[in-house]
Design a protein around this motif. Structure first.
Motif, mmCIF file in Angstrom:
data_model
loop_
_atom_site.group_PDB
_atom_site.id
_atom_site.type_symbol
_atom_site.label_atom_id
_atom_site.label_comp_id
_atom_site.label_asym_id
_atom_site.label_seq_id
_atom_site.Cartn_x
_atom_site.Cartn_y
_atom_site.Cartn_z
ATOM 1 N N VAL A 333 -25.376 -4.558 10.633
ATOM 2 C CA VAL A 333 -23.787 -4.963 11.343
ATOM 3 C C VAL A 333 -22.500 -5.588 10.280
ATOM 4 N N TRP A 334 -21.748 -4.244 10.853
ATOM 5 C CA TRP A 334 -20.911 -4.789 9.679
ATOM 6 C C TRP A 334 -19.241 -5.393 9.454
ATOM 7 N N VAL A 335 -19.172 -6.200 10.304
ATOM 8 C CA VAL A 335 -17.566 -6.799 10.143
ATOM 9 C C VAL A 335 -16.337 -6.059 9.006
ATOM 10 N N VAL A 336 -15.618 -5.332 9.520
ATOM 11 C CA VAL A 336 -14.498 -4.716 9.098
ATOM 12 C C VAL A 336 -12.909 -4.529 9.077
ATOM 13 N N GLU A 337 -12.413 -4.964 8.404
ATOM 14 C CA GLU A 337 -10.549 -5.132 8.361
ATOM 15 C C GLU A 337 -10.536 -4.374 9.301
ATOM 16 N N ALA A 338 -9.158 -4.253 10.305
ATOM 17 C CA ALA A 338 -8.461 -3.759 11.153
ATOM 18 C C ALA A 338 -7.365 -3.133 10.190
ATOM 19 N N ARG A 339 -7.104 -1.479 9.653
ATOM 20 C CA ARG A 339 -6.341 -1.156 9.284
ATOM 21 C C ARG A 339 -5.934 0.008 10.225
ATOM 22 N N GLU A 340 -5.436 -0.196 10.851
ATOM 23 C CA GLU A 340 -4.296 0.628 11.942
ATOM 24 C C GLU A 340 -3.445 1.584 10.817
ATOM 25 N N ASP A 341 -2.748 1.032 10.201
ATOM 26 C CA ASP A 341 -1.872 1.216 9.081
ATOM 27 C C ASP A 341 -2.104 2.113 7.963
ATOM 28 N N VAL A 342 -3.636 2.083 7.713
ATOM 29 C CA VAL A 342 -3.931 2.825 7.134
ATOM 30 C C VAL A 342 -3.973 4.214 7.859
ATOM 31 N N GLU A 343 -4.682 3.820 8.654
ATOM 32 C CA GLU A 343 -5.175 5.541 9.302
ATOM 33 C C GLU A 343 -3.680 6.412 10.286
ATOM 34 N N ILE A 344 -3.008 5.141 10.543
ATOM 35 C CA ILE A 344 -1.912 5.789 10.933
ATOM 36 C C ILE A 344 -1.058 7.000 9.713
#
Length: 354
Positions: A333-344
């Motif tokens: 189980v992991w918590v990952v910072e949301a980085r939609e900017d990187v994906e975009i």
């Protein structure tokens, strides 16, 4: 490619950031309350020069399986999808128009939240409704794809594995079942209204309930939409759309709201694991997913039969992208910072160099 400006226009917020080739943030600004005007010009006045711009667009319909370079025709096709995402689509277009005004010679790319889910098999995307309805384009599209794509890839990079359930939990909430980097199922459907309980959105309700409300004149279509979009979810249950306030409230209504939220979340995770035939990783991301240790703990407590077991210390004192499960748990189980900017930014570079 040089720096990329990322414009993430939400239903009521605007996130602007400039990323270099290594995805380092060179400049950023977040407007919590944005009415669709202003913000872009002020940010660009002090931002470094950019070679391209990427926009988050919630709904791409059936026509956009990946990022698309923006021109007048692309903009028109996006605008025609407004009735499928009425809270978000106009704001994305407002961002496009603002950039066009201030950076007319810089190429722009639309990156769609639905694109990641184009890989879902037909049996996961198809509604059991009359054929003519399906011919009108009624199918499950799925959303939050930019977040699910990044979170699943980041978790696999950190921990390995191929079967990943990602939980994007914020004002909007959805799950995705990801096998070898490809979405095979998700909780949202034709619109971002379905699936989990959200801040102000209902998530799944019995369609017969909606028919009853309309048939008996309790609401008209506009009131129905407003109720489901703006007055349901946590707000409808507890009088607040913010889980932080709900945790502090200590009222029976607040307790019920958290119980309902967690119950539906556990159900959804188990369903996604069933779609995958197992689960190697469970990933939490988004504002609630990253910061609400109680929701993570209560959700995991009901998923022990799947091999989920949290480390209480790690879960309570998390920093950055981190494993919060015990060392010997069958599912990481992991918590990952949301980085939609990187994906975009990744989508922009792909679209302009393909």
């Amino acid at each position: 490619m040089a720096a990329v400006l990322v414009v993430n226009a939400g239903s009521s917020s605007l996130k602007l950031s400039v990323l270099d080739d290594d995805d380092r943030v060179l400049a950023q600004r977040h407007l919590e309350r944005w009415d669709g005007s202003g913000g872009v010009a002020e940010f660009l006045a002090d931002a470094p020069p950019v070679a391209a711009v990427g926009h988050r667009v919630v709904h791409g319909g059936p026509d956009f399986p990946g990022p698309a370079v923006l021109d007048a025709g692309t903009r028109e096709r996006i605008e025609r999808l407004t009735d499928l995402a009425p809270l978000h689509q106009p704001r994305a277009l407002a961002g496009v128009d603002a950039v066009t005004e201030h950076l007319p010679d810089v190429p722009q790319v639309a990156c769609f939240d639905t694109s990641f889910h184009h890989t879902m098999p037909g049996f996961a995307a198809t509604y059991a409704v009359p054929r003519e309805w399906r011919d009108w384009g009624l199918r499950r599209y799925g959303f939050h794809g930019l977040s699910h794509a990044y979170a699943s890839r980041r978790a696999v990079d950190l921990a390995g594995g191929s079967l990943v359930v990602t939980c994007h939990l914020g004002a909007g909430c959805s799950l995705a079942a990801v096998r070898d980097g490809r979405s095979v199922d998700t909780t949202m459907g034709f619109t971002p209204l379905s699936g989990l309980v959200m801040a102000t959105r209902s998530g799944d309700v019995d369609p017969g309930l909606l028919v009853w409300l309309l048939r008996h004149g309790k609401v008209d279509p506009e009131q129905l939409e407003d109720g489901l979009e703006h007055r349901s979810g946590l707000l409808g249950l507890a009088g607040s759309a913010d889980l932080r306030d709900i945790h502090r409230a200590g009222t029976p209504e607040a307790a019920l709201a958290v119980d309902v939220f967690v119950h539906r979340l556990r159900q959804g995770i188990a369903a996604m694991a069933a779609s995958l035939g197992g689960m190697d990783l469970l990933v939490f991301t988004g504002g609630v997913g990253e910061h609400d240790a109680e929701v993570r703990a209560r959700t995991a407590a009901g998923l022990g039969f799947l091999g989920v077991e949290l480390d209480a210390g790690r879960n309570a004192d998390r920093s950055g992208d981190q494993r919060v499960s015990t060392e010997d748990a069958r599912v990481g189980v992991w918590v990952v910072e949301a980085r939609e900017d990187v994906e975009i930014a990744r989508g922009v570079r792909h679209a302009l160099t393909a």
